[in-house]
Design a protein around this motif. Structure first.
Motif, PDB file in Angstrom:
ATOM      1  N   UNK A 161       0.808  -1.220   0.000  1.00 19.53           N
ATOM      2  CA  UNK A 161       0.000   0.000   0.000  1.00 19.53           C
ATOM      3  C   UNK A 161       0.844   1.274   0.000  1.00 19.53           C
ATOM      4  N   UNK A 162       1.898   1.276  -0.820  1.00 18.79           N
ATOM      5  CA  UNK A 162       2.725   2.465  -0.978  1.00 18.79           C
ATOM      6  C   UNK A 162       3.790   2.658   0.082  1.00 18.79           C
ATOM      7  N   UNK A 163       3.864   1.791   1.056  1.00 21.86           N
ATOM      8  CA  UNK A 163       4.875   1.893   2.115  1.00 21.86           C
ATOM      9  C   UNK A 163       5.883   0.756   1.990  1.00 21.86           C
ATOM     10  N   UNK A 164       7.082   0.976   2.520  1.00 23.63           N
ATOM     11  CA  UNK A 164       8.151  -0.012   2.502  1.00 23.63           C
ATOM     12  C   UNK A 164       8.414  -0.464   3.934  1.00 23.63           C
ATOM     13  N   UNK A 165       8.401  -1.772   4.143  1.00 26.17           N
ATOM     14  CA  UNK A 165       8.570  -2.354   5.478  1.00 26.17           C
ATOM     15  C   UNK A 165       9.899  -3.106   5.532  1.00 26.17           C
ATOM     16  N   UNK A 166      10.737  -2.678   6.449  1.00 22.13           N
ATOM     17  CA  UNK A 166      12.093  -3.212   6.586  1.00 22.13           C
ATOM     18  C   UNK A 166      12.039  -4.636   7.150  1.00 22.13           C
ATOM     19  N   UNK A 167      12.743  -5.545   6.506  1.00 25.91           N
ATOM     20  CA  UNK A 167      12.755  -6.942   6.961  1.00 25.91           C
ATOM     21  C   UNK A 167      13.950  -7.263   7.860  1.00 25.91           C
ATOM     22  N   UNK A 168      14.706  -6.222   8.267  1.00 23.17           N
ATOM     23  CA  UNK A 168      15.863  -6.476   9.131  1.00 23.17           C
ATOM     24  C   UNK A 168      15.470  -7.050  10.480  1.00 23.17           C
ATOM     25  N   UNK A 169      14.190  -6.954  10.834  1.00 19.46           N
ATOM     26  CA  UNK A 169      13.755  -7.528  12.116  1.00 19.46           C
ATOM     27  C   UNK A 169      13.809  -9.053  12.088  1.00 19.46           C
ATOM     28  N   UNK A 170      13.801  -9.624  10.897  1.00 14.91           N
ATOM     29  CA  UNK A 170      13.897 -11.080  10.775  1.00 14.91           C
ATOM     30  C   UNK A 170      15.338 -11.540  10.999  1.00 14.91           C
ATOM     31  N   UNK A 171      15.505 -12.526  11.854  1.00  8.63           N
ATOM     32  CA  UNK A 171      16.830 -13.082  12.106  1.00  8.63           C
ATOM     33  C   UNK A 171      17.184 -14.086  11.007  1.00  8.63           C
TER      34      UNK A 171
END
Length: 346
Positions: A275-285
């Motif tokens: 929906x137009x936003x970018x979500x950082x996946x760095x939280x995934x180990x």
């Protein structure tokens, strides 16, 4: 309301049992020892045609019409190609690549295209490998090989109804103990919902806002690294001509087992776009370390087939690295690169 996606979880204990049984079965092929006798009769005589485990083909090209991989990150089925080259009894080199038939056989990609509502385009599963083995020990020993005696007198139902005779024939075996080094890379789509749930974390955008709970999140994973390990290979390459009515006997199996440590310093989980936003996946180990063990068998012939199986933990998203793999190669084309000295028994 979030869409829940369910698919049958694999029974990994059953997979392990089947894998171990398969490895024991193939390892027993052509390695059984005993006395040089024919069942139910006296010792017989034969003429040795050749017994030369060092005179094998230099190059093998293996077409793999079928492989299957039970990978926690993405169950997949497809085809591949592999090549192996032996250099002067000191080194052998190997290159391998595989991919899925279609998205129907690329499980995570198929589900992602049907159900994911994020903007990421799912990756096609691909796997590549290139490596070499240095022969630390390469020696020849005496051994015995159990052979089934086949007679042309018994055909069809007669052959099925008859208990086959056996002989255990003195032969030579070449043993290679080596160290392996190479590179590997793969990319795939995967279910990030399950990974996030397993690690008890949530994706947030640049402003720290968590992703909508209705999002069905599939993402892309890629890894590049090296492997280092050891291997053992047993090579037989002999043929004999029994007296009486039995057909010629040939044993030319090249059987290899190996154990590797995998290190993948480059692991990428693409950021999720929704929906137009970018979500950082760095939280995934992620886990940069992996391990695998496997076995492969092929035959020293111009035209043949081969098999292989492997099990281990692959670098990638933490807790989603387990996999079990089998592959069948047909045809396998072998050549000594010297057509005036091709091997016997093709």
């Amino acid at each position: 309301m979030k869409v829940n996606i369910f698919y049958q979880k694999a029974d990994y204990r059953s997979v392990l049992r089947v894998f171990v049984i398969f490895m024991i079965f193939v390892a027993s092929v052509d390695i059984t020892n005993g006395q040089f006798r024919k069942s139910g009769s006296n010792t017989f005589t034969y003429e040795e045609i050749y017994d030369t485990p060092y005179e094998i083909h230099k190059l093998f090209l293996m077409i793999q019409p079928l492989y299957g991989e039970l990978f926690v990150a993405n169950v997949n089925v497809g085809f591949g190609i592999e090549a192996q080259y032996y250099l002067k009894d000191k080194l052998d080199f190997r290159a391998h690549g595989r991919k899925t038939y279609t998205k129907k056989f690329d499980h995570s990609r198929d589900i992602a295209e049907k159900n994911s509502n994020v903007d990421n385009i799912p990756n096609v599963y691909n796997y590549f490998e290139l490596g070499a083995t240095y022969h630390v020990v390469d020696k020849e020993d005496d051994t015995e090989t159990r052979m089934v005696l086949y007679s042309k007198r018994y055909k069809g139902r007669k052959w099925v109804a008859k208990v086959p005779d056996h002989a255990v024939i003195p032969s030579k075996v070449r043993k290679i103990y080596g160290v392996r080094l190479g590179g590997m890379a793969y990319d795939t789509s995967t279910d990030l919902d399950r990974a996030l749930e397993k690690q008890s974390v949530t994706l947030v955008d640049e402003s720290g806002v968590p992703i909508n709970g209705d999002a069905v999140i599939f993402g892309n994973l890629s890894a590049k690294g090296i492997y280092v390990g050891g291997s053992s290979a047993w090579i037989k390459n002999f043929a004999v001509k029994p007296e009486k009515t039995y057909s010629d006997l040939t044993s030319d199996l090249i059987f290899t087992t190996y154990l590797d440590i995998i290190i993948a310093p480059s692991i990428t989980v693409d950021d999720v776009r929704y929906n137009g936003s970018v979500y950082d996946t760095d939280v995934l180990k992620t886990n940069i370390l992996g391990v695998r063990g496997g076995m492969e068998g092929k035959f020293n012939r111009d035209f043949s087939w081969a098999y292989g199986a492997e099990i281990g933990f692959r670098p990638g998203i933490k807790n989603r690295g387990f996999y079990a793999l089998f592959k069948i190669s047909f045809p396998v084309i072998g050549t000594s690169l010297n057509h005036s000295k091709e091997a016997f028994g093709k």
